[in-house]
Design a protein around this motif. Sequence first.
Motif, PDB file in Angstrom:
ATOM      1  N   UNK A  29      -2.610  -0.708  48.869  1.00  0.00           N
ATOM      2  CA  UNK A  29      -2.780  -1.475  50.106  1.00  0.00           C
ATOM      3  C   UNK A  29      -1.993  -2.775  50.056  1.00  0.00           C
ATOM      4  N   UNK A  30      -2.129  -3.516  48.959  1.00  0.00           N
ATOM      5  CA  UNK A  30      -1.446  -4.803  48.856  1.00  0.00           C
ATOM      6  C   UNK A  30       0.067  -4.632  48.766  1.00  0.00           C
ATOM      7  N   UNK A  31       0.521  -3.521  48.197  1.00  0.00           N
ATOM      8  CA  UNK A  31       1.958  -3.254  48.160  1.00  0.00           C
ATOM      9  C   UNK A  31       2.535  -3.118  49.560  1.00  0.00           C
ATOM     10  N   UNK A  32       1.769  -2.481  50.463  1.00  0.00           N
ATOM     11  CA  UNK A  32       2.187  -2.368  51.858  1.00  0.00           C
ATOM     12  C   UNK A  32       2.182  -3.744  52.526  1.00  0.00           C
ATOM     13  N   UNK A  33       1.106  -4.504  52.328  1.00  0.00           N
ATOM     14  CA  UNK A  33       1.016  -5.831  52.926  1.00  0.00           C
ATOM     15  C   UNK A  33       2.154  -6.732  52.451  1.00  0.00           C
ATOM     16  N   UNK A  34       2.523  -6.594  51.186  1.00  0.00           N
ATOM     17  CA  UNK A  34       3.590  -7.434  50.634  1.00  0.00           C
ATOM     18  C   UNK A  34       4.911  -7.154  51.327  1.00  0.00           C
ATOM     19  N   UNK A  35       5.164  -5.891  51.668  1.00  0.00           N
ATOM     20  CA  UNK A  35       6.402  -5.530  52.349  1.00  0.00           C
ATOM     21  C   UNK A  35       6.422  -6.025  53.792  1.00  0.00           C
ATOM     22  N   UNK A  36       5.242  -6.226  54.373  1.00  0.00           N
ATOM     23  CA  UNK A  36       5.177  -6.544  55.803  1.00  0.00           C
ATOM     24  C   UNK A  36       4.940  -8.022  56.097  1.00  0.00           C
ATOM     25  N   UNK A  79       0.420   7.931  49.083  1.00  0.00           N
ATOM     26  CA  UNK A  79      -0.736   7.517  49.884  1.00  0.00           C
ATOM     27  C   UNK A  79      -0.438   6.327  50.783  1.00  0.00           C
ATOM     28  N   UNK A  80       0.784   5.788  50.730  1.00  0.00           N
ATOM     29  CA  UNK A  80       1.126   4.648  51.579  1.00  0.00           C
ATOM     30  C   UNK A  80       2.606   4.689  51.930  1.00  0.00           C
ATOM     31  N   UNK A  81       2.947   4.017  53.029  1.00  0.00           N
ATOM     32  CA  UNK A  81       4.333   3.992  53.498  1.00  0.00           C
ATOM     33  C   UNK A  81       4.638   2.588  54.008  1.00  0.00           C
ATOM     34  N   UNK A  82       5.247   1.773  53.182  1.00  0.00           N
ATOM     35  CA  UNK A  82       5.421   0.356  53.488  1.00  0.00           C
ATOM     36  C   UNK A  82       6.461   0.087  54.568  1.00  0.00           C
ATOM     37  N   UNK A  83       7.350   1.035  54.855  1.00  0.00           N
ATOM     38  CA  UNK A  83       8.433   0.768  55.794  1.00  0.00           C
ATOM     39  C   UNK A  83       8.019   0.934  57.251  1.00  0.00           C
ATOM     40  N   UNK A  84       6.782   1.369  57.500  1.00  0.00           N
ATOM     41  CA  UNK A  84       6.342   1.637  58.861  1.00  0.00           C
ATOM     42  C   UNK A  84       5.930   0.351  59.568  1.00  0.00           C
ATOM     43  N   UNK A 258      -1.319   4.623  55.760  1.00  0.00           N
ATOM     44  CA  UNK A 258      -1.968   5.138  54.561  1.00  0.00           C
ATOM     45  C   UNK A 258      -2.387   6.589  54.778  1.00  0.00           C
ATOM     46  N   UNK A 259      -2.588   7.296  53.680  1.00  0.00           N
ATOM     47  CA  UNK A 259      -3.052   8.676  53.770  1.00  0.00           C
ATOM     48  C   UNK A 259      -4.494   8.716  54.267  1.00  0.00           C
ATOM     49  N   UNK A 260      -4.886   9.844  54.817  1.00  0.00           N
ATOM     50  CA  UNK A 260      -6.260  10.005  55.295  1.00  0.00           C
ATOM     51  C   UNK A 260      -7.248   9.828  54.140  1.00  0.00           C
ATOM     52  N   UNK A 261      -6.892  10.298  52.966  1.00  0.00           N
ATOM     53  CA  UNK A 261      -7.772  10.155  51.800  1.00  0.00           C
ATOM     54  C   UNK A 261      -7.988   8.682  51.472  1.00  0.00           C
TER      55      UNK A 261
END
Length: 336
Positions: A29-36, A79-84, A258-261
């Motif tokens: 989660x934080x890896x995605x937030x860091x990219x955004x 489970x995550x996609x930071x570029x979205x 993020x993935x549904x899981x």
Amino acid sequence: MSTPTPRLTGSEIGYLWTGYMIDDMSQCVLGVFEQQAGDPDVLRSIALALNLARFNNQERTALLTGEGFPLPRGFAESDCAASLPPLFGERFFLYYLLLGARLGLHFYAESLSVSIRQDVRSFCAERLSAASRLYGEILDTMLSKGLYIRPPIIPVPEAPEQIQKPSFLQGWFGDTRPLHSVEIANVYKGMELAGLIHSICTAFAQTMERKELQSLCTRGAQTAVEHLERLGGLLERDDLPLPPSLLNEVTGSQTPLFSERLMLCHISGLFGSLITHYGQALGSAMKHDVVAAFLALIAGAGNYTEDVTEALIRNEWLEKTPGALDREALLEEHPK
């Protein structure tokens, strides 16, 4: 002759294993937030929390594998996609970090209180100290930006007072009293966490692809609203301010980050934390209506969390926490 290192206890393993899962999810989660994130202060706070989660799991890996325990499968880059497109605003990032650090303080205090082995106690004590520093730094950042609304202020009493009437415990009607300071703290804190859950469930519902899981997220948002209304009513009756809503920090994006899981696991964990808070708050509640509110909210959150857990099991997404031997199952499997 050196004394052999004692084996990890079940309590120690439980908190190490659970902490590994929490921080593994946090890294995604934080890896995605860091990219955004774009604000340098927000980026610094995210980086601090992310590095802490990584270090924590390196230490847990050594402790668990040293005992021969397999690590949880956890979460992966898939489970995550930071570029979205962003799903949350930057104010949300800071509140997420702040409440996550607050939950970490409770988690490490509990972990330390059940740990026996010296190396595990040292690990928990160090993590508790690190979580305290992280909480302070994030809170200072929010205060400096004017983003954190302080809990209610109460008047200073002129002198110590004794409780003189049994009506102090009442709260249904008639001769009732205002909330005392600890009740205010627990109600306000519960609202902050329920507000975070409301925004997360709303955002996840927007991006969940399967209708049945989308409905489950929507139910989570509705459940959080019920909690906010019930707790908010307790504060408003005493003319006390409410915490701000984070719902306007959810963007209009419908693209899954993020993935549904991961999303369902995250929702389950947050509701579990909310139930834990209510349980602890019950011990200091002394008004009938406050006790009734916490009990009702525990029941509602528990029913919802059970449905989320069943969905995780149906999809084979739920990892089993290490536990005691199932003696009956062993007997059934024994060759005749």
